[in-house]
Design a protein around this motif. Structure first.
Motif, PDB file in Angstrom:
ATOM      1  N   GLU A  35       4.258   2.634  -2.342  1.00 41.41           N
ATOM      2  CA  GLU A  35       5.445   1.671  -3.750  1.00 41.41           C
ATOM      3  C   GLU A  35       6.753   1.792  -3.371  1.00 41.41           C
ATOM      4  O   GLU A  35       7.537   2.117  -3.122  1.00 41.41           O
ATOM      5  N   LYS A  72       6.244  -0.527   2.160  1.00 38.65           N
ATOM      6  CA  LYS A  72       5.849  -0.447   1.317  1.00 38.65           C
ATOM      7  C   LYS A  72       4.149  -0.669   1.801  1.00 38.65           C
ATOM      8  O   LYS A  72       4.014  -1.747   2.522  1.00 38.65           O
ATOM      9  N   GLY A  73       3.836  -0.452   0.809  1.00 40.33           N
ATOM     10  CA  GLY A  73       2.486  -0.736   0.966  1.00 40.33           C
ATOM     11  C   GLY A  73       1.204   0.405   1.799  1.00 40.33           C
ATOM     12  O   GLY A  73       0.257   0.087   1.587  1.00 40.33           O
ATOM     13  N   GLU A  74       2.169   0.996   2.238  1.00 35.79           N
ATOM     14  CA  GLU A  74       1.694   1.924   3.169  1.00 35.79           C
ATOM     15  C   GLU A  74       0.955   3.143   2.591  1.00 35.79           C
ATOM     16  O   GLU A  74       2.056   3.930   2.302  1.00 35.79           O
TER      17      GLU A  74
END
Length: 128
Positions: A35, A72-74
């Motif tokens: 996030e 981000k996004g991982e």
């Protein structure tokens, strides 16, 4: 002007950190789910991260925020559990345990009320 869509995840989005529980949940989302909204807002100005390992490390707020923005996004492939160790009206210490396949990371997180929001003021990590 079009308003920002309710589900949009802008890095500068304002996140509700009005309670310790909301701030802790957001910290877990930022550190384990990639996030990126409210990352800067989440950490206190004097935040410090310590990593207890064979060679102890310390990271500043800027270093941690920069690193989290890159993630981000991982999403981490682990099981997360949280335990509140101590809590008062303006202070909380929580233990966040991340169980990976081959090791466990324990993160002792301190949160404090700063004005109307809660901020993460410190994080101490250890690995087993």
């Amino acid at each position: 002007m079009a308003a920002e869509a309710p589900g949009s995840k802008s890095a500068k989005a304002n996140v509700n950190l009005s309670t310790a529980d909301l701030a802790l949940d957001h910290y877990v989302a930022v550190t384990t789910e990639g996030e990126s909204a409210g990352v800067v807002q989440l950490f206190a100005e004097d935040f410090n991260q310590k990593i207890q390992a064979s060679n102890a490390q310390s990271n500043s707020r800027n270093e941690v925020v920069k690193s989290l923005k890159k993630q981000k996004g991982e999403k981490l492939n682990c099981t997360v559990s949280t335990d509140i160790i101590e809590e008062s009206s303006d202070y909380m210490v929580a233990k966040v345990t991340l169980k990976f396949e081959d090791f466990t990371k324990t993160d002792l997180v301190t949160l404090e009320r700063v004005g109307n929001d809660w901020k993460v003021t410190s994080s101490v990590n250890s690995y087993k």
